[in-house]
Design a protein around this motif. Structure first.
Motif, mmCIF file in Angstrom:
data_model
loop_
_atom_site.group_PDB
_atom_site.id
_atom_site.type_symbol
_atom_site.label_atom_id
_atom_site.label_comp_id
_atom_site.label_asym_id
_atom_site.label_seq_id
_atom_site.Cartn_x
_atom_site.Cartn_y
_atom_site.Cartn_z
ATOM 1 N N GLN A 39 14.866 64.264 36.521
ATOM 2 C CA GLN A 39 13.762 64.859 36.739
ATOM 3 C C GLN A 39 12.789 64.835 35.261
ATOM 4 O OE1 GLN A 39 12.145 66.150 39.476
ATOM 5 N NE2 GLN A 39 13.811 65.551 40.819
ATOM 6 N N GLU A 40 13.767 64.877 34.290
ATOM 7 C CA GLU A 40 13.093 65.010 33.086
ATOM 8 C C GLU A 40 12.684 63.592 32.554
ATOM 9 O OE1 GLU A 40 12.253 67.720 31.499
ATOM 10 O OE2 GLU A 40 13.098 68.855 33.519
ATOM 11 N N GLU A 41 11.473 63.687 31.619
ATOM 12 C CA GLU A 41 11.284 62.504 30.959
ATOM 13 C C GLU A 41 12.084 62.161 29.642
ATOM 14 O OE1 GLU A 41 7.144 62.476 29.096
ATOM 15 O OE2 GLU A 41 6.872 60.578 29.961
ATOM 16 N N THR B 108 9.220 64.788 42.268
ATOM 17 C CA THR B 108 9.225 64.754 40.884
ATOM 18 C C THR B 108 7.757 65.702 40.702
ATOM 19 O OG1 THR B 108 8.422 63.557 38.781
ATOM 20 C CG2 THR B 108 8.086 62.740 40.849
ATOM 21 N N LYS C 13 7.624 60.344 35.263
ATOM 22 C CA LYS C 13 9.093 59.899 35.573
ATOM 23 C C LYS C 13 8.941 59.021 36.862
ATOM 24 C CE LYS C 13 13.644 60.408 34.814
ATOM 25 N NZ LYS C 13 14.118 60.371 33.646
ATOM 26 N N SER D 188 2.717 64.738 25.470
ATOM 27 C CA SER D 188 3.600 65.138 26.356
ATOM 28 C C SER D 188 2.676 66.389 27.249
ATOM 29 C CB SER D 188 4.506 66.109 25.500
ATOM 30 O OG SER D 188 3.822 66.889 24.648
ATOM 31 N N PRO E 248 19.217 66.720 35.999
ATOM 32 C CA PRO E 248 18.300 66.903 35.168
ATOM 33 C C PRO E 248 17.621 65.562 34.783
ATOM 34 C CG PRO E 248 19.799 68.409 34.533
ATOM 35 C CD PRO E 248 20.148 67.765 35.688
ATOM 36 N N LEU F 273 19.668 64.436 25.212
ATOM 37 C CA LEU F 273 19.390 64.368 26.426
ATOM 38 C C LEU F 273 20.537 63.632 27.386
ATOM 39 C CD1 LEU F 273 15.238 63.824 26.845
ATOM 40 C CD2 LEU F 273 16.707 65.983 27.706
#
Ligand code: NAI
Length: 779
Positions: free
Chosen positions: A391-393, A417, A268, A243, A388, A352
């Motif tokens: 944008q978020e993995e 991104t 992403k 990560s 979100p 998520l």
């Protein structure tokens, strides 16, 4: 049920792969594992269970490594390293070839064990993970064989600490271990805590393949063991995949330690479908992009960007295809989507998605198993770029999407991104594909295909997706260093003296955006010669000056798109104009340092010729990959490079960093020699008369200790090089952690700027990023 009904329902029968052999292997090992240190398995100790995420069953118990065990593994690796390197390329190639052969021989066992441990469909572990792992060892057996002939100036780094994630347990091990041992390093590898079993089976293979004890060591455990490895004083290099958050922590933890570092982090990645694409192929591609390995793929095409005109048709067909995906027992050869790796990951994905209130959610209407870590293939449409989930993995089987109108908008959305790992684009128009590919901020671009990997094709990201490449020739630089001993660099102090400036009081300037600019703070300092006489004054740059210089450099982005031929001409022109003033510069250098001016100017002119020569010759290569088409390894400029110039060679040092940076299409913010800055300020006029566009080269004077961290922290600087004699390597590495920018620092070692070490491929590599573009070619 009639045949007609079967055809209509297209129901399918299960085709389970037997787990018997893998379970027998586990039982034979006592289903309890210690570590693999110095060629032997250690006694199992306290630890944790490894479970099958599809069923929750315990497969084996694993040992949480203690500090003493990590120390023992590192000591074994250290002791084995000289002998392994001395075995020579051919000797190592034979051992690595034997590993590849054994992986092939035991392919089914590895595939089943991987699926049991990770939850991925057996089709994938059998047809992708394990064959690619074999390929990696074959390819790198070849690299070991060729090392002495092709990389005569490089040698092994020493002991490598390698930390890998759980999404491709064996494959990530292969990506890390094969190049490391091929180049003569030894390794201490930590698999992810959820998925250690194939690494332990690999240890078994190492014994059979005749890998000398200590060359490959495997310790199991969680992040705490990872920290013991990254913090270990006797490790020379850390290679991490995982990560972005942990990558950032590792960057900060290893800062200043002198350890080499490569980070392969999150993504992403955009999946762009243009309106002329073959939509059915693009949909099949998308299945591979986001539902391969349940979307737990760092380069998963997790952000669908579809052109407005075809969006409705495309999404309708996509939903129909999703509804036909088969989710179920990973050992069933007929299923498409298996289990997520662990209940923890299932909870993360669920959290998520549940937190999202935007767009419309479509969950595949497939049969879901009643128990196990399963999550349905999911599509969320109509999201805004800032949502979100855009944008978020997510790292699960969840695709998010939005639409675009023009190719320019597609590129803007794709690049919107913080990551830059991979991108896929789908179009029947070759002109469009080859126009868009260079504009994408990504380390890998797939054209009309996706998630293709090969040992010959470099893989890795830009921006917060990390740095360094795995695979290909470029992957080897992460496991080697220049041959030969290095000397420590002493801090170089300027001379002191007295006397005030006489005559007209000119304010000393910085060089920003092609113009001389007053330092923001308005401060300057006097520079004295060896005899204590006043030579002149220089401005003291501050953080505002750095910001202005970076802004000017950003504004000169067109430089990256100029031809190598043009950049060569400009570098030759700089050389010509410098030579025209050679006597003046030589006197200046003599005044500053005491001696050597003529030689330093001559060497600087020659070095400019070197970089002019390279400007149009460090192009890419086509890589021979065994799957469909070819992979182009293209060398792109890094972007804006901040460089703290060497103190000891006031002109040659600056030229040695500026040359490769601008030759390769980067813009540079150079901080001049702190001790002897006047050669750099004289150089402004050479730049002015040499057609260098404003903003391509910016020069600041001032304190290295003050300016280096500002450059390292600046979000718009893509890489920082630090060759200051002030010990700033640790500061630069630490401050670069937030933005995960590339750094190249001297770690207190001297560089012989006048010699071969002052130029060469290391500079070319630092000044470029490899972008791998996969294109269809031939049949
Ligand atoms: P992680 O980054 O925590 O774990 C990866 C590896 O690093 C494991 O071997 C772990 O034990 C080790 N590790 C953890 N903390 C460490 C530390 N402080 N120092 C050294 N090593 C450490 O990833 P995790 O928790 O397994 O997954 C969390 C999220 O990370 C996922 O949801 C996903 O978004 C992302 N991820 C991305 C991967 C990629 O390939 N880009 C791979 C795995 C996870």
């Amino acid at each position: 049920m009639t045949v007609k009904e079967i055809f209509e329902s297209m129901d399918y029968g299960t085709a389970p792969e037997s787990a018997a052999e893998a379970l027998t292997w586990l039982v034979d090992q006592g289903a309890q594992f210690g570590h693999f240190i110095n060629g032997e398995f250690t006694e199992a100790g306290e630890g944790f269970d490894s479970r099958n995420p599809a069923t929750g069953e315990v497969l084996a118990s694993l040992t949480q490594a203690t500090q003493a065990e990590v120390d023992a593994a590192v000591a074994a690796a250290r002791a084995a390293q000289p002998g392994w390197a001395a075995l020579g390329g051919y000797g190592r190639a034979r051992v690595i070839y034997a590993i590849a052969r054994l992986l092939q021989k035991h392919a089914r066992l590895f595939a089943v064990l991987e699926t049991l441990d990770n939850g991925k469909p057996i089709r994938e572990s059998r047809d992708i993970d394990v064959p690619l792992a074999q390929r990696h060892f074959y390819y790198h057996a070849g690299m070991a064989q060729l090392m002495e002939a092709e990389l005569p100036d490089r040698e092994a780094l020493g002991v490598c600490g390698q930390i890998i994630p759980w999404n491709f347990p064996l494959l990530m091990l292969a990506w890390k271990v094969a190049p490391a041992i091929a180049m003569g390093n030894t390794v201490v590898l930590k698999p992810a805590e959820y998925t250690s079993l194939t690494a332990l089976l690999f240890a078994d293979i190492c014994q059979q393949a005749g890998v000398p004890p200590g060359v490959v060591n495997i310790v199991t455990g969680d992040g705490a063991v990872g920290e013991m490895i990254t913090g270990h004083a006797d490790i020379d290099k850390i290679a991490f995949t995982g990560s972005t958050e942990v990558g950032r922590r590792i960057r900060a933890a290893t800062a200043g330690s002198g350890k080499a570092l490569t980070l392969e982090l999150g993504g992403k990645s955009p999946y762009i479908v243009f309106d002329d694409a073959d939509l059915d192929s693009a949909i099949e591609g998308l299945v591979d992009a986001i539902w391969f390995n349940q979307g737990q793929v760092c380069c998963a095409g997790s952000r669908l960007l579809v052109q407005e005109g075809v969006a409705e048709t495309f999404l309708t067909r996509l939903k129909a295809r999703m509804d036909k995906l088969r989710v179920g027992d990973p050992l069933d050869k007929s299923i498409d989507v298996g289990a997520l790796v662990d209940p923890v990951q299932l909870a993360t994905v669920t959290r998520l998605v549940d937190a999202n209130t935007a767009g419309q959610v479509h969950r595949a209407a497939c049969n879901m198993p009643a128990t196990g870590c399963y999550y349905p293939p999911t599509l969320i449409t109509g999201l805004a770029p800032s949502d979100p989930l855009m944008q978020e993995e997510i790292f699960g089987p969840v695709l998010v999407s939005t639409t675009f109108r023009t190719p320019a908008e597609a590129v803007a959305l794709a690049n919107n991104t913080r990551y830059g790992l991979a991108a896929t684009l789908w179009t029947e128009n070759v002109n469009l594909a080859l126009d868009v590919a260079p504009k994408l901020a990504a380390g890998v671009v797939w054209v009309n295909g996706t998630n293709m990997f090969d040992a010959a094709a470099g893989f890795g990201g830009v921006r917060e997706s990390g740095f360094g490449r795995e695979g290909g020739w470029e992957g080897l630089s992460a496991y080697t260093r220049p041959r030969g001993a290095t000397k420590a660099l002493k801090t170089v102090e300027g001379y002191t003296g007295d006397g005030a400036p006489e005559g007209l009081d000119r304010t000393p300037k910085l060089y920003i955006g092609g113009k001389q600019a007053r330092p923001d703070g308005g401060y300057s300092r006097s520079v004295y010669g060896k005899d204590g006489g006043l030579l002149g004054q220089v401005g003291i740059g501050n953080r505002k000056d750095v910001r202005n210089a970076v802004e000017a450099a950003r504004g000169a982005a067109g430089w990256a798109r100029t031809t190598g031929h043009l950049r060569a001409q400009i570098l030759y022109f700089i050389a010509e104009n410098l030579e025209a003033r050679a006597d003046e510069f030589a006197r200046r250098i003599n005044g500053l340092t005491g001696a050597g001016g003529d030689a330093e100017v001559a060497a600087s002119v020659k070095r400019l010729f070197t970089w002019a020569a390279w400007a149009d010759k460090y192009a890419g290569e086509a890589r021979d990959v065994p799957i469909r088409g070819m992979a182009l390894a293209l060398r792109e400029p890094v972007g804006v490079i901040g460089a703290i110039c060497p103190d000891e060679a006031p002109l040659l040092g600056l030229i040695s960093l500026m040359g490769p940076a601008i030759a390769m299409g980067n813009r540079a913010v150079l901080v001049a020699s702190q001790a002897f800055p006047l050669a750099a300020t004289d150089f402004y006029q050479v730049l002015d008369t040499s057609d260098v566009p404003g903003g391509v080269v910016n020069i600041l004077t001032g304190s290295h200790a003050e300016l280096a961290p500002v450059l390292a922290k600046h979000a718009d600087v893509d890489a920082v090089w630090c060759f200051s004699s002030t010990p700033l390597s640790g500061v630069v590495e630490k401050e670069s952690a937030a933005s995960l920018k590339r750094t190249w620092v001297n770690h207190g070692r001297a560089v012989d700027w006048a010699g071969a070490a002052g130029e060469g491929r290391a500079f070319l590599e630092a000044a470029t990023e490899v972008k791998t573009v996969w294109v269809p070619y031939g049949e």
